[in-house]
Design an enzyme around this catalytic site. Structure first.
Site, mmCIF file in Angstrom:
data_model
loop_
_atom_site.group_PDB
_atom_site.id
_atom_site.type_symbol
_atom_site.label_atom_id
_atom_site.label_comp_id
_atom_site.label_asym_id
_atom_site.label_seq_id
_atom_site.Cartn_x
_atom_site.Cartn_y
_atom_site.Cartn_z
ATOM 1 N N ILE A 1 0.931 -1.183 0.110
ATOM 2 C CA ILE A 1 -0.152 0.094 -0.048
ATOM 3 C C ILE A 1 0.861 1.034 0.154
ATOM 4 O O ILE A 1 1.556 1.471 0.997
ATOM 5 C CB ILE A 1 -0.957 0.154 1.289
ATOM 6 C CG1 ILE A 1 -1.720 -1.459 1.202
ATOM 7 C CG2 ILE A 1 -2.094 1.211 1.049
ATOM 8 C CD1 ILE A 1 -2.378 -1.905 0.323
ATOM 9 N N ARG B 1 29.569 12.393 -26.020
ATOM 10 C CA ARG B 1 30.416 11.409 -25.655
ATOM 11 C C ARG B 1 31.336 10.715 -27.221
ATOM 12 O O ARG B 1 30.744 10.293 -27.904
ATOM 13 C CB ARG B 1 29.922 9.970 -25.170
ATOM 14 C CG ARG B 1 30.665 8.823 -24.887
ATOM 15 C CD ARG B 1 31.528 9.027 -23.637
ATOM 16 N NE ARG B 1 32.296 7.810 -23.411
ATOM 17 C CZ ARG B 1 33.301 7.838 -22.696
ATOM 18 N NH1 ARG B 1 33.781 8.915 -22.109
ATOM 19 N NH2 ARG B 1 33.969 6.599 -22.219
ATOM 20 N N GLY C 1 28.626 2.727 -18.448
ATOM 21 C CA GLY C 1 28.676 2.760 -17.200
ATOM 22 C C GLY C 1 28.081 4.011 -16.473
ATOM 23 O O GLY C 1 27.547 3.480 -15.572
ATOM 24 N N GLU D 1 -1.399 -0.218 -10.685
ATOM 25 C CA GLU D 1 -2.588 0.312 -11.215
ATOM 26 C C GLU D 1 -3.087 -0.655 -12.478
ATOM 27 O O GLU D 1 -3.624 -0.108 -13.444
ATOM 28 C CB GLU D 1 -2.473 1.771 -12.050
ATOM 29 C CG GLU D 1 -2.049 2.887 -10.893
ATOM 30 C CD GLU D 1 -3.012 3.805 -10.862
ATOM 31 O OE1 GLU D 1 -4.068 3.826 -11.330
ATOM 32 O OE2 GLU D 1 -2.671 4.737 -10.015
ATOM 33 N N GLY D 2 -2.965 -2.086 -12.120
ATOM 34 C CA GLY D 2 -3.497 -3.031 -13.246
ATOM 35 C C GLY D 2 -2.113 -3.397 -14.167
ATOM 36 O O GLY D 2 -1.759 -2.547 -14.854
ATOM 37 N N SER E 1 0.282 -5.064 -16.611
ATOM 38 C CA SER E 1 0.223 -5.120 -18.374
ATOM 39 C C SER E 1 -0.831 -6.233 -18.753
ATOM 40 O O SER E 1 -1.458 -6.186 -19.597
ATOM 41 C CB SER E 1 1.743 -5.495 -18.932
ATOM 42 O OG SER E 1 2.421 -4.270 -18.868
HETATM 43 C C1 LIG Z 1 4.766 0.740 -6.997
HETATM 44 C C2 LIG Z 1 3.357 0.127 -6.590
HETATM 45 C C3 LIG Z 1 2.527 0.639 -5.779
HETATM 46 C C4 LIG Z 1 1.344 0.023 -5.433
HETATM 47 N N1 LIG Z 1 0.300 0.831 -4.667
HETATM 48 C C5 LIG Z 1 -0.897 -0.006 -4.040
HETATM 49 C C6 LIG Z 1 -1.703 0.628 -3.369
HETATM 50 O O1 LIG Z 1 -1.519 1.844 -2.941
HETATM 51 N N2 LIG Z 1 -2.713 0.225 -2.966
HETATM 52 C C7 LIG Z 1 -3.074 -1.029 -3.301
HETATM 53 O O2 LIG Z 1 -4.289 -1.667 -3.089
HETATM 54 N N3 LIG Z 1 -2.224 -1.926 -4.354
HETATM 55 C C8 LIG Z 1 -1.162 -1.219 -4.521
HETATM 56 N N4 LIG Z 1 -0.214 -1.882 -5.121
HETATM 57 C C9 LIG Z 1 -0.400 -3.338 -5.464
HETATM 58 C C10 LIG Z 1 -0.593 -3.705 -6.892
HETATM 59 O O3 LIG Z 1 -1.901 -3.126 -7.288
HETATM 60 C C11 LIG Z 1 -0.394 -5.176 -7.239
HETATM 61 O O4 LIG Z 1 0.945 -5.461 -6.943
HETATM 62 C C12 LIG Z 1 -1.054 -5.653 -8.906
HETATM 63 O O5 LIG Z 1 -2.421 -5.345 -8.638
HETATM 64 C C13 LIG Z 1 -0.478 -7.011 -8.686
HETATM 65 O O6 LIG Z 1 -0.929 -7.864 -7.892
HETATM 66 P P1 LIG Z 1 0.357 -9.061 -7.032
HETATM 67 O O7 LIG Z 1 1.614 -8.154 -6.888
HETATM 68 O O8 LIG Z 1 -0.515 -9.777 -6.178
HETATM 69 O O9 LIG Z 1 0.201 -9.908 -8.376
HETATM 70 P P2 LIG Z 1 -0.592 -11.041 -8.977
HETATM 71 O O10 LIG Z 1 -1.969 -10.656 -9.027
HETATM 72 O O11 LIG Z 1 -0.119 -12.151 -8.211
HETATM 73 O O12 LIG Z 1 0.224 -11.356 -10.368
HETATM 74 C C14 LIG Z 1 1.467 -11.819 -10.415
HETATM 75 C C15 LIG Z 1 1.790 -11.754 -12.071
HETATM 76 O O13 LIG Z 1 0.951 -12.538 -12.782
HETATM 77 C C16 LIG Z 1 0.121 -11.814 -13.848
HETATM 78 N N5 LIG Z 1 -1.039 -12.296 -13.603
HETATM 79 C C17 LIG Z 1 -2.218 -12.151 -12.759
HETATM 80 N N6 LIG Z 1 -3.436 -12.826 -13.176
HETATM 81 C C18 LIG Z 1 -3.116 -13.173 -14.611
HETATM 82 C C19 LIG Z 1 -4.067 -13.665 -15.522
HETATM 83 N N7 LIG Z 1 -5.089 -14.018 -15.124
HETATM 84 N N8 LIG Z 1 -3.555 -13.834 -16.715
HETATM 85 C C20 LIG Z 1 -2.115 -13.557 -16.883
HETATM 86 N N9 LIG Z 1 -1.405 -13.045 -16.041
HETATM 87 C C21 LIG Z 1 -1.728 -12.972 -14.854
HETATM 88 C C22 LIG Z 1 0.148 -10.276 -13.084
HETATM 89 O O14 LIG Z 1 -0.047 -9.520 -14.272
HETATM 90 C C23 LIG Z 1 1.601 -10.439 -12.629
HETATM 91 O O15 LIG Z 1 2.644 -10.291 -13.745
HETATM 92 C C24 LIG Z 1 1.026 -1.438 -5.826
HETATM 93 C C25 LIG Z 1 2.000 -1.964 -6.408
HETATM 94 C C26 LIG Z 1 3.286 -1.431 -6.780
HETATM 95 C C27 LIG Z 1 4.396 -2.074 -7.787
#
Ligand SMILES: Cc1cc2nc3c(=O)[nH]c(=O)nc-3n(C[C@H](O)[C@H](O)[C@H](O)COP(=O)(O)OP(=O)(O)OC[C@H]3O[C@@H](n4cnc5c(N)ncnc54)[C@H](O)[C@@H]3O)c2cc1C
Length: 380
Positions: free
Chosen positions: A157, A269, A341, A364-365, A367
């Site tokens: 978070i 460079r 470097g 934010e979701g 790729s």
């Molecule tokens: C810098 C940063 C700030 C954040 N801030 C917040 C915040 O303020 N509040 C908050 O609530 N969350 C926050 N998050 C969390 C973020 O929303 C989650 O990390 C993100 O939604 C992915 O969830 P996960 O890390 O559990 O990965 P997972 O859901 O476990 O996914 C792991 C990998 O599998 C892929 N994947 C998952 N499901 C599928 C599918 N069905 N098909 C194909 N591929 C899939 C994903 O794209 C990812 O590459 C933050 C994350 C980051 C990196």
């Protein structure tokens, strides 16, 4: 070639860029040296009207539209990602959710502070067992007396260790889940049973931290519900489009700066008696970055114009977020290669950009989730 969103914003860009270069860039260097955001940053942004840009004037906001806000995000992200996060804290999901769904009492309690940067809010949806699949959250809120009791854990978070209030998504009806079974709660920092259990530093810059939160028998009054009971997903999804466009514009700004730094370095460079800029291998990297940036920028600006005209853009915002975040990753990688470097040494901006832009493909979701939504529309 400088594409523009519209003629008015083309004029505004010059002033925002000047502010970014003259006032923010020295702060960015300071952050690189100390790992901390200097205290003068928030007052500086406030004084120049950059806080609460998208919020109602009644609470100290600027009442600006999405294209104007996105232009500022783009220009600020040419300097340091932290400045875009500071803008978002005062105009992003949390203040928007409270402005849109809050009672008068909640608005009066939080909005002026959030818009002016004196209060900090975080948004807590993600959990150890629920990231991309947000409906799988386990944090639950049970009715007790006139209020609720919250139990569960959240992680990743953004900035929650510094938050005065956290917007927490919890299950209130396990059978309905995303379809009316999740509710948003406003939890103040000193509420008994609420604690910050860990603070994680990421691949990005030091001040960008993610926190793990715990809620144990955390009693809340009924006044802490934001919106209606069961409306939590609606609250969370409300600012999804603007959030994706904001990320896309931040990626465009970062890529623009990376390309500018790469071209400048290639000219200065010398290797084997000639500037790097004379080598076709380097020219092709610059050409690929310039072409990808211009293509993404055109899509992002066109989508902003359509949103501004009131059109439903469907999955176009996902396309913008996906293409921009992937593009800036490639541009950053080429920038490191061109700098050799120097592109890898801490304290030089290229190295910091390379790490910071990696966030954009996950937060934010991710790729993959954007692709899922785009494909859903294609297949409909
Ligand atoms: C810098 C940063 C700030 C954040 N801030 C917040 C915040 O303020 N509040 C908050 O609530 N969350 C926050 N998050 C969390 C973020 O929303 C989650 O990390 C993100 O939604 C992915 O969830 P996960 O890390 O559990 O990965 P997972 O859901 O476990 O996914 C792991 C990998 O599998 C892929 N994947 C998952 N499901 C599928 C599918 N069905 N098909 C194909 N591929 C899939 C994903 O794209 C990812 O590459 C933050 C994350 C980051 C990196």
């Amino acid at each position: 070639m400088q594409l523009e969103i519209n003629a008015d914003l083309a004029e505004m860009r010059a002033a925002v860029r000047r502010f970014t270069q003259d006032q923010l860039e020295p702060i960015a260097h300071e952050i690189d040296l100390t790992g901390e955001v200097p205290e003068r940053t928030v007052p500086l942004l406030r004084e120049h009207g950059y806080l609460g840009m998208r919020m109602p004037a009644e609470f100290g906001g600027g009442d600006f539209d999405l294209p104007t806000y996105c232009l500022v995000l783009e220009e600020f992200s040419r300097s340091h990602r932290i400045f875009t996060l500071m803008l978002d804290a005062t105009s992003g999901l949390n203040p928007i959710a409270i402005a849109r769904f809050g009672t008068r009492g909640q608005q009066e309690r939080y909005l002026t502070g959030l818009c002016t940067g004196t209060l900090h809010a975080s948004f807590a949806l993600t959990e150890p067992d629920a990231g991309s699949d947000a409906q799988a959250i386990k944090t639950r809120a049970e009715p007790r007396g006139d209020g609720w009791v919250l139990d569960g854990r959240k992680h990743y978070i953004s900035g929650a260790h510094l938050a005065d209030v956290v917007l927490v998504m919890a299950v209130t009806d396990a059978k309905k889940r995303g379809r009316g079974g999740i509710t948003a709660f406003l939890v103040d920092k000193n509420t008994p049973g609420f604690s910050v259990t860990r603070v994680d530093t990421t691949i990005g810059s030091d001040p960008i931290k993610l926190a793990e939160l715990s809620f144990e028998n955390c009693e809340l009054s009924s006044a802490s519900v934001l919106g209606e009971v069961g409306q939590g997903f609606k609250v969370a999804m409300e600012s999804l489009t603007s959030g994706r466009m904001g990320v896309a514009c931040s990626c465009v700004g970062a890529a623009d700066r990376l390309l500018e730094m790469s071209a400048a370095y290639a000219k200065e460079r010398y290797t084997f008696g000639k500037p790097l800029a004379d080598r076709q291998a380097i020219q092709w990297m610059l050409a690929d970055s310039a072409t990808e940036l211009a293509t993404v920028r055109a899509l992002v600006y066109e989508t902003l114009r359509r949103i501004d005209a009131g059109e439903d853009v469907g999955s176009a915002a996902s396309m913008c977020k996906l293409s921009a975040s992937e593009m800036v990753g490639r541009v950053a990688d080429r920038a490191v290669q061109i700098h050799g470097g120097m592109g890898l040494v801490r304290g030089f901006p290229v190295e910091r950009f390379y790490r910071d832009v990696r966030h954009y493909r996950v937060g934010e979701g991710s790729s993959e989730i954007q692709r899922m939504m785009i494909a859903r529309e294609v297949l409909r």
